[in-house]
Enzyme design. Sequence first.
Site, mmCIF file in Angstrom:
data_model
loop_
_atom_site.group_PDB
_atom_site.id
_atom_site.type_symbol
_atom_site.label_atom_id
_atom_site.label_comp_id
_atom_site.label_asym_id
_atom_site.label_seq_id
_atom_site.Cartn_x
_atom_site.Cartn_y
_atom_site.Cartn_z
ATOM 1 C CD GLU A 125 -6.361 -7.046 3.400
ATOM 2 O OE1 GLU A 125 -6.550 -6.771 2.975
ATOM 3 O OE2 GLU A 125 -5.400 -7.759 3.256
ATOM 4 N N GLY A 127 -2.591 0.739 10.641
ATOM 5 C CA GLY A 127 -2.497 1.746 10.216
ATOM 6 C C GLY A 127 -3.335 1.609 9.421
ATOM 7 C CB ALA A 128 -4.214 2.785 6.097
ATOM 8 C CD GLU A 157 -5.645 -3.327 0.611
ATOM 9 O OE1 GLU A 157 -5.136 -2.460 2.129
ATOM 10 O OE2 GLU A 157 -5.197 -4.050 0.296
ATOM 11 C CG ASN A 158 -11.325 0.035 2.218
ATOM 12 O OD1 ASN A 158 -11.964 -1.254 2.724
ATOM 13 N ND2 ASN A 158 -11.283 0.456 3.414
ATOM 14 C CG HIS A 171 1.066 0.060 1.633
ATOM 15 N ND1 HIS A 171 2.667 -0.774 1.410
ATOM 16 C CD2 HIS A 171 0.266 -0.784 2.129
ATOM 17 C CE1 HIS A 171 2.058 -1.989 1.822
ATOM 18 N NE2 HIS A 171 0.516 -1.545 1.868
ATOM 19 C CD GLU A 172 -2.804 1.012 3.053
ATOM 20 O OE1 GLU A 172 -3.516 0.117 2.802
ATOM 21 O OE2 GLU A 172 -2.469 0.852 3.379
ATOM 22 C CG HIS A 175 -2.298 -2.080 -1.251
ATOM 23 N ND1 HIS A 175 -1.668 -3.704 -1.774
ATOM 24 C CD2 HIS A 175 -2.259 -1.950 0.138
ATOM 25 C CE1 HIS A 175 -1.437 -4.044 -0.799
ATOM 26 N NE2 HIS A 175 -1.406 -3.304 0.217
ATOM 27 C CD GLU A 226 -0.387 -5.964 2.353
ATOM 28 O OE1 GLU A 226 0.318 -4.556 2.144
ATOM 29 O OE2 GLU A 226 -2.067 -5.927 2.163
HETATM 30 N N1 B3K Z 1 -4.236 -4.260 3.956
HETATM 31 C C1 B3K Z 1 -4.350 -4.058 5.364
HETATM 32 C C2 B3K Z 1 -4.352 -4.835 6.203
HETATM 33 C C3 B3K Z 1 -5.231 -6.276 6.809
HETATM 34 C C4 B3K Z 1 -5.589 -6.271 7.559
HETATM 35 C C5 B3K Z 1 -6.167 -7.089 8.362
HETATM 36 N N2 B3K Z 1 -6.117 -8.037 9.274
HETATM 37 C C6 B3K Z 1 -3.161 -2.857 4.972
HETATM 38 C C7 B3K Z 1 -2.318 -2.692 3.994
HETATM 39 O O1 B3K Z 1 -1.488 -3.717 4.438
HETATM 40 O O2 B3K Z 1 -2.332 -1.819 3.109
HETATM 41 ZN ZN ZN Z 2 0.116 -3.135 2.717
#
Ligand code: B3K
Ligand code: ZN
Length: 886
Positions: free
Chosen positions: A136, A276-277, A279-280, A312-313, A316, A335
């Site tokens: 991402e 931070g992390a 969410e794959n 949070h992850e 997602h 988000e």
């Molecule tokens: N979705 C990712 C953030 C990706 C940032 C790309 N530059 C983490 C999050 O918001 O959970």
């Molecule tokens: Zn997020």
Amino acid sequence: MRPDDSAPTPAPVLLADYAPPPYLIDTVRLTFELEPQATRVTAALAMRRNPAALVEAPQDLRFDGRSLKLIAASLDGRPLPAANLRIDEESLSVPAALVPQDAPFLWECVTEIAPVDNLALEGLYMSKGMYCTQCEAQGFRKITYFLDRPDVMAAYEVRIEADKSSCPALLSNGDPLARGDLPEGRHFAEWRDPHRKPSYLFALVAGNLIAHEDRFTTASGKPVDLRIYVRPGDENRCAYAMDSLKRAMRWDEEAYGCEYDLGLFMIVAVDDFNMGAMENKGLNIFNSKYVLASPETATDATYVNIESIVAHEYFHNWTGDRVTCRDWFQLTLKEGLTVFRDQCFTQDQRSRAAHRIADVIALRGRQFAEDAGPLAHPPRPRSYLEINNFYTATVYEKGAEIVGMLHRLLGPELYRKATDLYLSRHDGEAATLEQFLACFEEVSGRDLQQFFRWWTQAGTPRLKLSEAYDPEARRYALTVAQQVPPTPGEPKKEPLHVPLAVGLLGANGAPLEIGGEGEAQTKILELTAPEQVFVFEEIAEKPTLSFLRDFSAPVIVEREVEDSERAFLLTHDPDPFNRWEAGRDFARSTLRGLIREIQAGGDPTGGEDYARALGATLADSRLEPAYKALLLATPPAEEMASEAAQRGETADPEAIHAAKTRLARLLARRLEPELRAAYAEFGAPEPYSPDAASAGRRALKNAALGYLAALDGDFAARQFDSAANMTDEAAALSALVAAGAPQAEAALARFHERWRKDPQLLDDWFLRQALAPRADLVERMEALTRHPDFEWRTPNRFRALIGGFMANHWRFHAADGSGYRFAAHWIGRMDLLNPQISARIAKGFETWQRYDETRQAQARAAMNDMLRAERKPSKNLYEILSKILE
Ligand code: B3K
Ligand code: ZN
């Protein structure tokens, strides 16, 4: 002001240009032959024309692709010679005439990449010998040619081949299919993800990792294997992340009816990570600092971060993965919603009031500044040069407030109905904000079109209030006017739909009956017009207004009140947020007074009233320790500078620093008995537990220590020497450094000696020093950048020292420009390797116009220097700095 003319001017991407993709991808088969210098990626994409494409005529098949070496390509098995393809820095196109239009077709290609040279940490890269990905927003195009956009969703099968001894763990999304040995000491694993997903959710990890394992049974009884992968030696520091994960899984079932949908859920901790992390699907990748924790090495704040980021992850999985975004302009759809969900989770797990307050402090600190400056943009922007620059406080935190306002306007039941409808109607789809809001309109029967403007209009609304009380008619009238100041590109603003939670208090401090909710009698007023009058009947006495309870909307209230009214609300407001707010407002007004006295020269005298009011709340046994700790924290310098700007004044970093130092010393002296009593009550050693109540006791004790350290350095040094957990150790170190105590140097040296093998704690060691209020800090920083542990290419280390320094308001904004020059030098260096990090940190310059002309000239020169053409600034950095300078 335009930046240097010779700088490049890339073309922006516009929301208005959105068109559905001309082709679709149904399934993806990927084979990775992993080698640090030359990884081969073989991709087979089952594709077809998109029946929903807007253009009838056959379109070229244009794939996104960056920094790829193409080895071979074919369509339906027929090799495509390079002469038939158009390849440039960003793409590969197959002419329409060669692409089947009436039947599905198979695109195959082999590309080669060098993960070890990928220092931008986007796409496939290496971190301490381990392979990992970050896709991402647009990293997948650095792995293979692809339709790298979120509205192209496909089912993936992945085969990974790698050296068996260095990479025993081979992971990708979904469920494991097969694994086995290969010749020459290699082995393979195959994975299949049955859920269609966009490419940004693809992940691969390979390395020497150990799994901390657990199990979860979903509400409908399905077993899920849970694994947290870390480097050997770290496996005993995963328990809290695992516990948080299980609580988050249960909470999502209860609060949103969302059950996990695969048999396996994995988290991997990586040391080199841009954020931070991530969410794959089924394989979340985390910055190690948000996974690893033990009482000896992690503070209470780290535990809270781990809990909320893991949640949070995980959340997602539904809001982001199952239902994703049609295009990147809709980013706040996943988000903002997911932040709102994680904030509610944290509030449910811990103290509601304390965490609402913490969220609002963060919102005001980062998002309000963004909304008031040159980088202001709506939560749904209309254009971007580099989408990675839009993972902002506005998209995330203001986005969360917007969802929170929907919750407030509709109430919990209808809110839940709306999210149920959204998640079922759009399951497996890439959605828009319009589709999201339509669900709220449908379940409530309300017209929310005016509300939609929160997503499309930038800027923080300002509310002006006036009150009138008529004792004869027993009528109280509250007039509220709203106005949004212009922001870049948006000169004219429309009125918003604002939920205002209010209460009225009688002279004895008790809530007055106004037909509101609960004992506090909180009523939600809906402001929709530019100016509106709200009338309350049968009000027997002149009330005191408690406005914007629980911070019911992300607005600035412009209202002058007397300190006596602030003190009254600080003692009586039954709304815990507003009670704290009254204290904060009192602190700000006290600091303002001190700043004025300091600017006028002479010895400042103010602060006594505030000290008395704060002393009374400290003695109030009804208040939780965590809450008292929040009351004790005076507003940071940044908040005072932002407030000065809001009032149209020039912010004065020297005077702000002097006023804050003066107030801290005054409070320490005046409240010494109360602070010592709080310290004695909560300072007794107890076995460490990360729960909210224990953390609250430590927070109060350490807030007291922070003040007392200024009077008595030995006191804090004793805690530093005897601390049995990192919360107490780090708090004592911070207190010594912040107070400039003579004991600070020895403590820093000991901390380094004790923890130099731990990357997270080394980051902390650099951070503490970057935040020190020292006149000679820039020299100290120069020395620290030469320290052998300053591995500046590691994002966490860079953020700690350089980002930390930029958060040191007094020193970053030094009048001689030395702070600006120091930061610019390092941002420029980082930009050559990792533009996501350089651009993000460069945002620290966004507030430069708040300051005097000398500082502005220094800041401008530093920014122009980063943009000099011969430095070849990245698109990311160019977009941020050119907007800041405009
Ligand atoms: N979705 C990712 C953030 C990706 C940032 C790309 N530059 C983490 C999050 O918001 O959970
Ligand atoms: Zn997020």
